[in-house]
Structures are given as C-alpha cells and as structure tokens.
Design an enzyme around this catalytic site. Structure first.
Site, mmCIF file in Angstrom:
data_model
loop_
_atom_site.group_PDB
_atom_site.id
_atom_site.type_symbol
_atom_site.label_atom_id
_atom_site.label_comp_id
_atom_site.label_asym_id
_atom_site.label_seq_id
_atom_site.Cartn_x
_atom_site.Cartn_y
_atom_site.Cartn_z
ATOM 1 N N CYS B 168 0.810 -1.217 0.000
ATOM 2 C CA CYS B 168 0.000 0.000 0.000
ATOM 3 C C CYS B 168 0.849 1.275 0.000
ATOM 4 O O CYS B 168 0.312 2.363 -0.222
ATOM 5 C CB CYS B 168 -0.921 0.007 1.207
ATOM 6 S SG CYS B 168 -1.680 -1.584 1.546
ATOM 7 N N HIS B 297 -3.655 8.270 5.132
ATOM 8 C CA HIS B 297 -3.776 6.946 4.518
ATOM 9 C C HIS B 297 -5.215 6.484 4.671
ATOM 10 O O HIS B 297 -5.786 5.947 3.729
ATOM 11 C CB HIS B 297 -2.797 5.976 5.172
ATOM 12 C CG HIS B 297 -2.740 4.639 4.513
ATOM 13 N ND1 HIS B 297 -2.443 4.492 3.185
ATOM 14 C CD2 HIS B 297 -2.981 3.387 4.987
ATOM 15 C CE1 HIS B 297 -2.477 3.201 2.859
ATOM 16 N NE2 HIS B 297 -2.806 2.520 3.935
ATOM 17 N N HIS B 333 -9.451 1.758 -1.912
ATOM 18 C CA HIS B 333 -8.019 1.609 -1.661
ATOM 19 C C HIS B 333 -7.368 1.019 -2.907
ATOM 20 O O HIS B 333 -7.656 -0.106 -3.290
ATOM 21 C CB HIS B 333 -7.822 0.680 -0.460
ATOM 22 C CG HIS B 333 -6.435 0.653 0.094
ATOM 23 N ND1 HIS B 333 -5.341 1.191 -0.564
ATOM 24 C CD2 HIS B 333 -5.956 0.151 1.270
ATOM 25 C CE1 HIS B 333 -4.264 1.017 0.179
ATOM 26 N NE2 HIS B 333 -4.612 0.394 1.294
#
Lengths: 367, 406
Positions: B168, B297, B333
């Site tokens: 990520c 995030h 995401h």
C-alpha cells in the site's frame, strides 16, 4: 550510469543462503575450484537455521523466508553493540514477484470447482475456507523485505525494488545514498528470490531463458553496510546501464539480451581495468558468455557465480557481491579490487566495485 | 536530505489520474469535491459468497480488456501528466509503484484446468499443459516491472526505470525514489506514481480472507461505522523535474520507515508512522505547525484509522491547525497506487486551495479526533504545506511533504 556519485560505504557484515549453504565465507574459493555444482534444488534449511516459528513461516513466501534468514545472519555477524537502535538500520532489497505457497493455491482452486468448472461462488465459500486467511501476506512482494525486518526489529528507511537483476543493483545504490545522506546509520542491502516457484519457472521457460541454459535456483544475499571509515572492505562504485532494448519498447527477453554485449563494452570503458577479480552473474549461458568476454579483459581472475549457484533472480547480484567480498577478504591482499558484473533479464547491466582497504586489521567480525 | 538553496529540487510539473469518478484528474476532482463516492456493488464478476461485494471499479476503461489492466490505467494517467507538464526535456527516469499483475480470470481458469480440473493437483499434467499455454500469456500480466518498462519505452526513458513494490506504500515510495533520483542527478525529469488494479476475484478473496474488507459495504474512513476497506482501482502519476518552469509546487520532503512490529497489525503506538512523518517534515525543513492539510492513509479499517489519527496528533501536536481527509472514502483503496493518489490530493490543496473531503464520513470516531474535511471540499484557505501518508501491510511507511511555491 554511475549511481553512487562519490559515496563510499563500508561492508560491516553479510548473510547469505545459496547452493553453497548458509554462508558466504569460502564461497568465492569454492566457486573458483568448481566445488559448487549447478543444480536446481532448494537451499536446505535446518530447523535451527530457519526463519521465525512454524506459524510465522506459514505466512511467508519462499523468498521471504530466505530473506529473513539472510537478514538474521548478517545482523548476527555484525554483533551490533547492545542498545544499537534498529530503527536506524535501513533495508533495501531487490525482490521478485512473490508466489503463494503452491499448496495454498492448490487448496483454494481445488475447493472452488463444481461440476467440472471453476465456480466463483464456490470460491467465495469453500475456496476461501480451504486457504490460510493470511495468504495475501505470501503474495505481496514487499513481504520479502518485511518479514525479515519484523523478525529482526529493523525499522529504518527502506525500499523493496522489483528486480530481475537490475533492481537489486538499484537497491544497493539506494542504500549507499541513504547512508551518505544520514538517513540511516547502517543499511541492509541485497536481494532474496526463488526461481523454483512453479509460476516463476513457467515464466522463465516461456521467455526462453531455460532453453538458453538458465538453471533455476534460489538464494538470498544481504550486506550490512555502514560508514567506509574503518571498514576492511568498501564499496566505491555502483553503475547501471539500462537495456537499450527498453528504449525501443522491446519486451522480448531473448532479444533484449542482444544488447548486453554493447553494454558490457560501455562498462569496460567506465569502470576501468586491472581488477584482481571480476565476478559475473548472468541469465543463462548467452548472457554470461557476453559478460565473461569483457571480464577476462578487465581482471586477472574471473569467477562465474551463476555457473555454480544457478539463477537466483533478485538475489543473484547480491550473491555475486558476496563472492567478491569473500575473495577480497580471504585470498586477495590489501588494496585488492573486485568488480561484479550482473545482467538482468531485460538486458540491463549492473556493475559494483569493491576494494579491500590497506592498513585495516581483520576482515569484519568473525574473521 | 532537504534541498538547500541551489540544490536540485523536485518541482511538480504535471499530474494525471484515471479514477472511478473520472477519466482524468480534473474530472475526478470535481466529483470528489462534491463528496461523491464511486463505491458500488461489483458487477464485473460474480461475487456471490465473497465476504465483501463492493468496490470502486472503473467501468468502460478503453483497453481495459487487455491481459494487464494496470497498463491501461497507467498509460492514461501518464499521458495526462506528461501533457500537463508540457512534455519536458531532459534525462527521464520512470518510477512506478506496482505489485504483481494477474492474468485474466480466463487464463487462470485455463491454468487450473491444466492442473487437473480441481479434484486433484496433477503436477506432471500441470507441467505439460500449463506450459503449453504459456506463449498465449502476456508476460506483462504477471511482472511487477512491466508497467515501468512499458512507460519507459513509451516516453524514451534512458535513465532509471524502477518498480517499487511496497504494497500500500508503493506509489508513495516510488515518488520518494523519484525525488531522490532527481536530487542525486540520476535524472532531470521523473515520471512517477502508482497503479492499482485489484478489483478481481483473487484480491477480493485474499483481502476477504484477511478480514480487511468491509462487510457493511461502505468506505468511511475515521467514521464510527467503519469496518474495513473497499478495494479500488486506478492510476495516478506526476511529472517531476529539476527545471521549475511554471510549477507551483514541489515535493519538498520524503520519509520512509518500517514498523518492525507485526505482520498484520499496525504498531498500536504508531511509532513507525510517526517516524516517517517526522522524517518527511525534517527533510523538507518544515515545522509540524506549518502543515495545513493532511491526506491521510485513512483506509476505513477500525484499527488503522485510529492508529493514524493518534500518530497525526503526536506529530502535529494535537493535530494543530491541519485539516485532514482520506480519498479512500470515495475511491477505495488502490493498494500499490494509493500513495500516488494521495499525493495528487495533497497537491490539489497546495496548488488550488481545494481540500477534498472524506466521502462517507458522517460521524467521526472519538478516537480519530482530527479536523476532518466532511461533506464537500473546503476552499479558500490557502495551504502552504501538505502531508500525504501511505502505510502498508507489513509495516512499510512512506510520507511525502508538498509545498506551495510562489
């Protein structure tokens, strides 16, 4: 192009796994003597040498497992003073495309079949139930780096660079830059990978590498780098010549290697000559032959690391650095210089130069 | 490693993105600013039985039917960024955050049949039949490095072409690599960013197995109702250059750390995240109190959001005056692409004074006490300094600081 500018770093310790075993000392001599035979078996890991515990290993790809062991070996060899903040230790690795454990993939796929066909609905229930809930942690490439970092408590700057050779050289350059800029006090740099995973092996066959003589293998190599001052061996040069084929959008691996000979000539111009030892690692015979042709002109002694260790993909350049490190530390004298040439499957060429420093006693810890 | 006067700096010359809310970045920004969300039930394949059945998927992607969807996304984002930058000249490097691609489901199905049809896994048969399929499989479909290589070929990059695989944090870390390369003189121009194309059965299965996806079907970072993230897809790219030309912002600071804590859980103290943010701020020579906006995030998972909020409070001294939002409420995401998208949102704040909202956020969790941007975008508050975070499974953290330049 030269990647490290004027930066020089010292090698403080190292860790390696290969067909030679869980050691790097003696590796150069063994390869030179032809005592390491090419083959494609897994690196044997005794229980006491393995990474983590059984539960942790279930979450690891093979490459992550190898990388974690190499990290532990390097840090153990360094005998870091008590209290050394491991958050000041960086980690820069060339990593491959992690493959999930075949048994897990098999279980998921097998449980997803219904009436002779793959059923997504069945995959959603029975398939998922058949696989470990943490399968994703085997699949993501960064875990080749992260497993070892977690097990060893290493928390500094980091990068996992995808590598089929060149990325590992870039990882070393990044580590050298991070040290030069004070981003970390020490840095692990190298790679870990396995060409033995069925999917990877199929990929290498498809690209024609296996037919070209590439021997699939696995391994890991990590250097623990620090300041050059006081180090017995320093790394003072790091170059990478991108594949000429890339600029043309060429994706055919076999054709990409056609340009490797020209890059090797560029290396010959840029890195100088008179090396005490030149270590090469390439993709199969075709690439290795191109490198060997140049290597014999640049150095007095040439070792083909790939011929003995097989193709370890992202780990290959790092293992070749360790071969040079061993030769410098064991059989070459003060001031001896080594050059490592490593070819990537896309035809990129990396070069790293190492030198043993005169007047520095001992050869790292444990010497 | 902050850039001293006269040193090489990473000016932002152009940006581009293809998202589930727009085929280009300006279109996406308009939708994001209105608080719209692209999260919807998955229709591209059958998700019956999957733990989470929603995603922020891109419909009607030209070229998206190719073996590797990542390339279709990245090429469009790169083209937009390149055009916005005015096709700069100089030694070009390409830096892409990407994970492994996946073959199309049809290919995987063929491979699984080659393994014996699922009742048993016949290694010998797989060895023969699956390899016979190999020539029909585009190598780019499985290589993480394929995207960077393709872009390098397209734009004639003769310098670095790097692929960063940090889950990520990949997209953010790729920008870090680009900034470092520019500062070090490895290249003069950098095409950098990330791509995620994970709306497929295997990623929904993998993350579903992990229990990381929302069962409720919503993405609402920092909200009391959050219960997991939503998979999204897209690509975001920037063109950075040492030649400022007309650039209005720079990537002024970068920071990367590892939690070194646990495989599945973030450090509850958020120490790794704190160190990454502080390193980026120090690199930029910026005081935490100067930060006006944070693109968090913010994944919409219960633990991660709380840990990040606490870390932000520590770094920004009680969150200071900074407004905070997460684009994942609207676009899900993107995994390897997420950090690059976060950078574009931070740039939107400093270049245009538009702080995009966190879609889905209605009732902030008390454990996530920050100055959230909710509902619609906040406009008219000049932002000099913005921070963009990306924190990965496995504990890799990457933070970027962007600065408005008069």
């Amino acid at each position: 192009m030269r990647l490290n500018g004027d930066a020089r770093v010292g090698v403080r310790a190292a860790g390696a796994l290969s067909r030679f075993g869980l050691a790097w000392r003696g590796l150069g001599a063994a390869l030179a003597a032809g005592e390491v035979s090419p083959g494609s078996g897994e690196v044997a890991l005794a229980a006491a040498d393995d990474a983590g515990d059984v539960k942790q290993r279930r979450l690891m790809s093979r490459a992550a497992r190898l990388g974690a062991v190499a990290a532990r070996l390097a840090l153990r060899e360094a005998e870091l003073p008590v209290g050394t903040a491991r958050e000041d230790v960086g980690t820069f690795m060339g990593v491959g495309a992690s493959g999930g454990e075949p048994a897990q993939i098999e279980a998921l796929v097998a449980a997803s079949y219904q009436d002779g066909g793959f059923s997504l609905a069945r995959c959603g229930h029975e398939g998922l139930a058949a696989a470990t809930p943490l399968l994703a942690f085997q699949l993501m490439n960064n875990f080749t780096l992260c497993h070892g970092a977690i097990l060893e408590g290493v928390g500094g700057v980091n990068a996992a660079l995808f590598s089929r050779g060149a990325g590992t050289v870039l990882a070393l350059a990044e580590a050298m830059a991070a040290l030069a800029h004070g981003d970390c006090a020490l840095a692990l740099a190298g790679g870990a990978d396995s060409a033995l995973h069925p999917a990877t092996r199929a990929e290498l066959e498809r690209e024609g590498h296996v037919a070209g003589g590439l021997m699939c293998a696995e391994g890991a190599g990590l250097l623990l780098l620090g300041p050059a001052t006081g180090a017995r061996v320093v790394i003072d040069g790091c170059w990478l010549w991108p594949a000429a084929a890339r600029a043309r959008g060429e994706r055919d691996a076999a054709r990409a290697l056609d340009g490797l000979g020209d890059l090797a000539l560029a290396a010959e111009r840029d890195v100088g000559d008179g090396f005490d030892v030149v270590v090469v690692t390439g993709w199969g015979h075709a690439a290795a032959d191109r490198l060997l042709a140049v290597a014999t002109r640049l150095g007095r002694r040439v070792i083909d690391a790939g011929a003995g260790l097989g193709e370890t993909l992202a780990a290959a350049p790092a293992l070749a650095w360790l071969v040079a490190l061993d030769v410098l530390g064991t059989t070459a004298g003060d001031g001896a210089r080594a050059l490592v040439l490593s070819a990537g499957c896309d035809g990129a060429l990396g070069a790293v130069t190492l030198q043993s420093m005169a007047g520095v006693a001992g050869f790292m810890k444990g010497a | 490693m902050s850039a001293a006067p006269g040193e090489r700096r990473a000016w932002v010359r152009g940006a581009g993105a293809v998202t589930a809310l727009g085929a280009d970045w300006p279109t996406s920004v308009r939708a994001l600013a209105e608080g719209r969300s692209a999260v919807a039930p998955v229709t591209r394949f059958d998700v019956t039985g999957f733990p989470s059945q929603v995603a922020a998927a891109i419909a009607d992607l030209p070229g998206g039917e190719r073996e590797d969807r990542r390339l279709a996304l990245a090429e469009r984002a790169a083209a937009e960024a390149w055009a916005a930058a005015g096709a700069p000249t100089g030694r070009l490097g390409v830096f892409v955050g990407a994970e492994s691609g996946r073959a199309t489901f049809a290919t995987v199905l063929a491979l699984s049949r080659a393994a014996g049809g699922g009742k048993t896994f016949d290694h010998a048969r797989f060895g023969v039949d699956a390899r016979a399929l190999a020539p029909s499989v585009d190598a780019a479909a499985v290589s993480p490095g394929a995207v960077a290589s393709a872009l390098a070929g397209r734009y004639g990059a003769e310098g670095a072409a790097r692929t960063v695989s940090l889950a990520c944090a990949s997209g953010s870390a790729a920008v870090v690599e680009a900034v470092r390369a520019l500062r070090q003189g490895v290249c003069d121009v950098a095409l950098a960013g990330g791509v995620g194309a994970d709306v497929d059965p295997f990623m929904l299965a993998g993350f579903g197995l992990l229990g990381a996806l929302t069962a409720r079907g919503t993405s609402c970072p920092f909200d009391v109702r959050r219960d997991g993230f939503v998979v999204g897809e897209g690509a975001a790219m920037v063109v950075l250059a040492v030649d400022r030309a007309g650039a209005r912002a720079e990537v002024a600071g970068v920071g990367r750390t590892l939690d070194a804590y646990h495989l599945t859980a973030p450090d509850p103290e958020g120490n790794g995240a704190v160190r990454a943010m502080r390193a980026a701020l120090a690199d930029a020579g910026v005081d935490p109190g100067e930060v006006g906006y944070v693109q968090a995030h913010g994944t919409s998972t219960p633990l991660n959001d709380a840990v990040e909020a606490a870390a932000l409070q520590r770094v920004l001294h009680g969150a200071g005056r900074a407004r905070v939002s997460s684009v994942k409420g609207a676009l899900g995401h993107w995994i390897a692409g997420a950090g690059a998208l976060g950078l574009l949102c931070a740039l939107q704040a400093v270049e245009h004074g538009v702080m995009l909202p966190t879609a889905g956020l209605r009732e902030p969790d008390a454990r996530c006490a920050l100055q959230h941007v909710m509902g619609e975008a906040v406009r008219g508050l000049p932002v000099e300094i913005a921070l963009a975070n990306a924190f990965a499974f496995g504990g890799a953290n990457s933070s970027l600081v962007v600065r408005r330049c008069a």
